[in-house]
Design an enzyme around this catalytic site. Structure first.
Site: not given
Ligand code: FCB
Length: 396
Positions: A22, A116, A160-161
Site C-alpha cells: 500500500q 500483509h 495480516n487478517e
C-alpha cells in the site's frame, strides 16, 4: 479540548501502521500487482508508485517520531525477499534491516508483519494457500527473514487478517472483490492452511530468535446479534473471525483490527441503515467497534493473550471527523483496559494516505501524501494523536 484521563502502562506502544504494497510502490513481483494489471481487472486504480515509501521510509519514520509516537507497524514484502522460489534477495533483506535499524535510531519500536495480503506471483501461480506445500513455503520465507529481525524487532505478526484472505479467495474465484464480503463463505481449505502456516512460522521464529513475540492480526467484524439471533450470529462469526482468534490461544500476542460493526439477524448480516453515517469506504461510522473488538478478542482467546491494537482508523476527507472517531475509539479502549484487559499498544491505521486495495480515494492517513511529488504533510489529527502518545494518556 480532550480530557486526558487514562494513564497508559509503561512500555505501551503508541504509533501507526502501514503495509508494504500500500505504500512502497512498484511492488511488481506481487500477486496483487498482477491482479491490478489483468485485462479484466475489477480494481479502479493500480497501485503504481504508491507513497514511494520504499525510498522515502526515512521521511515517514522521521515524521512519526517527531509527532510523538514510539512505534511503527510496517510489513516486509515476501515478493521482494523471495522473488523466485528458494531465491532469497540479500539486497531486499538488507533494505528491511536498514528500516528496522532506522526505526530504532528514531526511538520507534517496529512491529513487523511478514504477510500483509500480498504474496509473490510464483506462490499465487502454484495455488497460493491451497498449494500442498504452502505452509512449507511460508516457513522457508520466515526463516530467511528471522536473522534480519535479530535484536531489532520484538513484535512480529505472521499473517495480516487471515480471515479476510479466506473471504477474498472466495471472491476472486467468483470473479471479483465485491464491496460487501459478508455474504461470502470463507474458504475452509485456506483457513486450515493459514492456521497451519501461522503455527509453523511461529515455531520457526521462536527457535531462530527466542526473544521474539509472535502473533497474528485478525479483522474484527464486531458482529452484533439482533434479539433472538444469538445462535445465528455465533455460527456466522465462527468461520469468519472466531476460529482465527481461537487459533491464537498460546500466541505471544493477538492483533485487534477494528473499524466498524456488522449486525446479524436470523438470516445473516443486515444492511447498514440508511440513516447511519458512512465513511469513505462505505462502512458505518461506529467508533465503539474498537472497545467491543478488544473485549471479544480477550473473551475468545481466554483472556491469556496480550492484545495489541494493530489497526483502527477511518477513511474520511474531514480530518476533524478522524479526531472525533479516534477519540471515541480510544475512550472505549481505555474502558476495556480499566476493566482489566491486557492491551499493550495502539497502532492507528494509517500513518499515510495510501493505496486502499484498488483505489486511492479512501484516505485513512494521519499524514497526507501528494500523489505526484510524494510530499508528506501531517494532518491536524496527526499532531493531535502524536501529542496524546507523548502524554502517555488516553481520553476517557
Ligand atoms: C484492513 C487492512 C489494511 C487496510 C485497512 C483499511 O483490512 O489490513 O491493509 O486496508 O483494512
Amino acid at each position: 479540548m480532550t480530557n486526558h484521563q487514562f494513564t497508559l502502562p509503561d512500555g505501551f506502544l503508541f504509533g501507526a501502521s502501514t503495509s508494504a504494497h500500500q505504500t512502497e510502490g512498484n511492488n511488481v513481483n506481487a500477486d496483487w500487482w498482477a491482479f491490478e494489471h489483468r485485462s479484466e481487472t475489477v480494481v479502479h486504480e493500480t497501485s503504481g508508485d504508491a507513497a514511494d515509501s520504499y525510498h522515502r521510509w526515512r521521511e515517514d519514520m522521521d515524521l512519526l517520531a517527531d509527532l510523538g509516537f514510539n512505534a511503527y507497524r510496517f510489513s516486509v514484502e515476501w515478493a521482494r525477499i523471495e522473488p523466485a522460489p528458494g531465491q532469497v534477495s540479500q539486497s531486499a533483506l538488507a533494505h528491511y534491516r536498514r528500516m528496522l535499524q532506522g526505526a530504532h535510531d528514531r526511538g520507534l519500536e517496529p512491529v513487523v508483519t511478514l504477510h500483509h495480503f500480498t504474496s509473490p506471483r510464483w506462490f499465487a501461480e502454484r495455488g497460493g494457500w491451497t498449494a500442498p506445500d504452502a505452509a512449507e513455503a511460508f516457513t522457508r520465507y520466515t526463516e530467511a527473514v528471522a536473522p534480519v529481525l535479530d535484536g531489532l524487532a520484538t513484535h512480529v505478526a505472521t499473517i495480516n487478517e487471515p480471515n479476510m484472505l479466506a473471504l477474498i479467495h472466495t471472491a476472486l474465484r467468483q470473479g471479483g472483490v465485491p464491496a460487501d464480503l459478508h455474504h461470502l463463505e470463507p474458504d475452509e481449505q485456506i483457513t486450515t492452511a493459514m492456521i497451519e502456516a501461522h503455527h509453523a512460522a511461529k515455531a520457526t521464529l521462536h527457535s531462530a530468535q527466542p526473544g521474539l513475540r509472535v502473533g497474528w492480526t485478525v479483522a474484527n467484524q464486531v458482529f452484533q446479534a439482533e434479539p433472538g439471533a444469538e445462535d445465528a450470529c455465533r455460527a456466522h462469526a465462527w468461520p469468519r473471525e472466531d476460529c482465527f482468534l481461537e487459533a491464537a490461544r498460546g500466541d505471544d500476542w493477538i492483533g485487534v483490527q477494528a473499524y466498524t460493526r456488522t449486525r446479524v439477524g436470523p438470516d445473516g448480516p443486515l444492511p447498514i441503515p440508511d440513516a447511519a453515517e458512512r465513511t469513505l469506504t462505505g462502512w458505518e461510522y461506529y467508533p465503539e467497534a474498537l472497545g467491543e473488538a478488544v473485549r471479544h478478542t480477550a473473551e475468545v482467546t481466554g483472556g491469556q493473550v496480550p492484545v495489541l491494537v494493530t489497526e483502527n482508523g477511518i477513511a474520511t476527507s474531514d480530518d476533524q471527523r478522524r479526531v472525533d472517531y479516534t477519540t471515541a475509539a480510544l475512550t472505549g479502549l481505555a474502558q476495556a483496559m480499566r476493566d482489566g484487559i491486557d492491551v499493550r499498544g495502539y497502532l492507528h491505521w494509517s500513518a499515510l494516505d495510501n493505496y486502499e486495495w484498488g483505489s486511492y480515494a479512501p484516505t485513512f492517513g494521519l499524514i497526507a501524501v501528494d500523489r505526484d511529488t510524494f510530499a508528506r504533510t501531517p494532518k491536524p489529527s496527526a499532531h493531535w494523536l502524536g501529542s496524546l502518545a507523548r502524554s502517555g494518556r488516553l481520553p476517557g
